[in-house]
Design an enzyme around this catalytic site. Structure first.
Site, short mmCIF file in Angstrom:
data_model
loop_
_atom_site.label_atom_id
_atom_site.label_comp_id
_atom_site.label_asym_id
_atom_site.label_seq_id
_atom_site.Cartn_x
_atom_site.Cartn_y
_atom_site.Cartn_z
N TYR A 148 0.74 -1.18 -0.19
CA TYR A 148 0.20 0.26 -0.21
C TYR A 148 0.89 1.51 -0.13
O TYR A 148 0.34 2.25 0.39
CB TYR A 148 -1.02 0.01 1.17
CG TYR A 148 -0.52 -0.18 2.68
CD1 TYR A 148 0.41 0.81 3.41
CD2 TYR A 148 -0.84 -1.67 3.42
CE1 TYR A 148 0.74 0.31 4.37
CE2 TYR A 148 -0.33 -1.75 4.39
CZ TYR A 148 0.51 -0.72 5.12
OH TYR A 148 0.95 -0.92 6.36
N PRO A 191 0.29 -10.67 2.11
CA PRO A 191 0.01 -11.36 3.46
C PRO A 191 1.24 -12.65 3.78
O PRO A 191 0.84 -13.42 3.15
CB PRO A 191 -1.37 -11.81 3.13
CG PRO A 191 -1.39 -12.07 1.74
CD PRO A 191 -0.39 -10.92 1.10
C1 HXC Z 1 -3.79 3.76 18.78
C2 HXC Z 1 -1.64 3.35 19.54
C3 HXC Z 1 -1.82 2.10 19.54
C4 HXC Z 1 -2.98 1.46 18.91
C5 HXC Z 1 0.07 2.36 20.30
N1 HXC Z 1 -0.57 3.66 20.06
N2 HXC Z 1 -0.68 1.32 20.02
N3 HXC Z 1 -2.55 4.30 19.41
N4 HXC Z 1 -4.04 2.29 18.57
N5 HXC Z 1 -3.13 0.16 18.93
C6 HXC Z 1 0.12 4.77 20.49
C7 HXC Z 1 0.35 5.01 22.03
O1 HXC Z 1 -0.82 5.25 22.59
C8 HXC Z 1 1.27 6.09 22.11
O2 HXC Z 1 0.73 7.52 21.84
C9 HXC Z 1 2.02 5.83 20.73
O3 HXC Z 1 1.41 4.90 20.05
C10 HXC Z 1 3.43 5.15 21.05
O4 HXC Z 1 3.10 4.04 21.90
P1 HXC Z 1 4.27 3.15 22.66
O5 HXC Z 1 3.76 1.60 22.92
O6 HXC Z 1 4.72 3.87 23.84
O7 HXC Z 1 5.38 2.97 21.50
P2 HXC Z 1 6.63 2.07 21.40
O8 HXC Z 1 7.01 1.03 22.49
O9 HXC Z 1 7.59 2.66 20.61
O10 HXC Z 1 5.61 0.97 20.37
C11 HXC Z 1 5.53 1.54 18.95
C12 HXC Z 1 4.43 0.78 18.24
C13 HXC Z 1 4.53 -0.96 18.66
C14 HXC Z 1 4.54 0.89 16.77
C15 HXC Z 1 3.09 1.42 18.81
O11 HXC Z 1 3.28 -1.34 18.00
C16 HXC Z 1 5.66 -1.50 18.26
O12 HXC Z 1 6.62 -1.58 18.81
N6 HXC Z 1 5.62 -2.06 17.18
C17 HXC Z 1 6.61 -2.89 16.57
C18 HXC Z 1 6.25 -4.43 16.12
C19 HXC Z 1 5.18 -4.09 15.05
O13 HXC Z 1 4.41 -3.16 14.87
N7 HXC Z 1 5.09 -5.14 14.12
C20 HXC Z 1 4.08 -5.25 12.78
C21 HXC Z 1 4.76 -4.56 11.70
S1 HXC Z 1 3.76 -5.20 10.34
P3 HXC Z 1 0.65 8.41 23.45
O14 HXC Z 1 -0.01 9.42 22.69
O15 HXC Z 1 -0.53 7.56 24.13
O16 HXC Z 1 1.75 8.57 24.06
C22 HXC Z 1 4.08 -4.20 9.17
C23 HXC Z 1 3.44 -4.74 7.87
C24 HXC Z 1 2.34 -4.30 7.26
O17 HXC Z 1 4.50 -3.10 9.42
C25 HXC Z 1 1.69 -5.29 6.37
C26 HXC Z 1 0.79 -6.24 6.60
C27 HXC Z 1 -0.12 -7.05 5.78
#
Ligand code: HXC
Length: 285
Positions: A148, A191
């Site tokens: 996307y 996927p």
């Molecule tokens: C809304 C959210 C949220 C959610 C987190 N936040 N999760 N907001 N809905 N589900 C907000 C939090 O409230 C916070 O804002 C801010 O995001 C940061 O969150 P933290 O947890 O403090 O940050 P951090 O620990 O750095 O985590 C980053 C993250 C987390 C992106 C939020 O999900 C992560 O670490 N992900 C890494 C692994 C991952 O995502 N893998 C999937 C990738 S797949 P506030 O304002 O409250 O401070 C991919 C491919 C896609 O990308 C294609 C698939 C088909």
């Protein structure tokens, strides 16, 4: 698939290589003889992954590093170079993503995804590129984007913005750094289920069932299929390819074809019967 040992001249850093697709790629690179480093934020995950790779006979090390931290990334790249003297491949795989209505996102939520995906890729790519230019070393960067990047996507807007930026970075540098013999390509995976992506993006079994119907090949990708493509793009088999994005998605991206819906309207033999009826009735008129 490939000749054993044909990546022995590669020293590869895979960001976010402790789990999911990053680990699958790291395992495969090591299987073909590459010296592999993985990095991530969680040391226990990295340690487990390194043991897994070493048990399969691969050469692997790890660095605890948050790709958001420019200075820490620089130090990691220097350390790997000091330890090996041969770093020549970077795979920018680390990502962050979650489903959310865009009107409900906090500024920090948007920033946290963009920081990991876009700034993280910049931090790693710039430090890596500088080193390769300084050493006058041929090198390859592989960026994991998404299907996307061009269309955007509902409910993952920060990821779409960040990945579009990575796509633009890949092509910009492919041109700019061609002179230094640095190739940059990207892969847009469709996927490929992983625990990290699926718990965040596909939380409901019904949602998943509906999603599968959108994939013409009727199945998800195997990690090995992605790894095989990544091997090709980091290897000298692709030595004249730069600035290319290869989609690997079982045809999912083609879902907007106007009459594609007909494939779902009835079983194929019935459809074919219907088409022949239309053909013969057309001949009569
Ligand atoms: C809304 C959210 C949220 C959610 C987190 N936040 N999760 N907001 N809905 N589900 C907000 C939090 O409230 C916070 O804002 C801010 O995001 C940061 O969150 P933290 O947890 O403090 O940050 P951090 O620990 O750095 O985590 C980053 C993250 C987390 C992106 C939020 O999900 C992560 O670490 N992900 C890494 C692994 C991952 O995502 N893998 C999937 C990738 S797949 P506030 O304002 O409250 O401070 C991919 C491919 C896609 O990308 C294609 C698939 C088909």
């Amino acid at each position: 698939m490939y000749k054993p040992g044909f990546l022995t001249d590669k020293t590869v850093l895979v960001t976010g290589g402790g789990s999911g697709l990053g680990l699958a790629m790291a395992m495969s690179f090591a299987e073909y003889g590459a010296q592999v480093y993985i990095c991530g934020r969680t040391e226990s995950k990295l340690q487990k992954a390194v043991i897994e790779i070493k048990e399969s006979g691969g050469k692997c090390g790890y660095k605890v590093c948050d790709v958001k931290d420019y200075e820490a990334v620089g130090q990691m790249i220097r350390e790997i170079e000091n330890e090996t003297g041969s770093l020549n491949v970077l795979v920018n795989n680390a990502a962050g993503n979650f489903l959310s209505a865009s009107e409900d996102l906090s500024p920090n939520a948007f920033k946290s995804v963009v920081d990991i995906v876009l700034h993280g890729t910049f931090n790693c790519t710039q430090h890596f590129g500088k080193l390769m230019i300084e050493k006058d070393r041929a090198a390859t960067v592989l960026n994991i984007v998404t299907t996307y990047t061009e269309t955007g996507s509902a409910f993952v807007m920060p990821s779409a913005c960040a990945k579009a930026g990575v796509y633009a970075m890949t092509n910009s540098l492919a041109y700019e750094w061609a002179e230094y013999n640095i190739r940059l390509n990207s892969i847009a995976p469709g996927p490929f289920p992983t625990e990290g992506a699926w718990t965040r993006l596909m939380p409901d079994p019904e949602m998943e069932k509906g999603y599968k119907k959108l994939i013409p090949m009727g199945r998800y990708g195997e990690h090995e299929e992605l790894a095989n493509l990544a091997i090709f793009l980091i290897s000298d088999l692709s030595s004249y390819i730069t600035g290319e994005c290869v989609t690997i998605d079982g045809g999912e991206r083609l879902k907007s074809g106007q009459f594609n819906f007909v494939t779902q309207a009835a079983p194929r033999p019935m459809l074919k019967q219907f088409f022949s009826m239309m053909k013969s009735s057309g001949k009569k008129s």
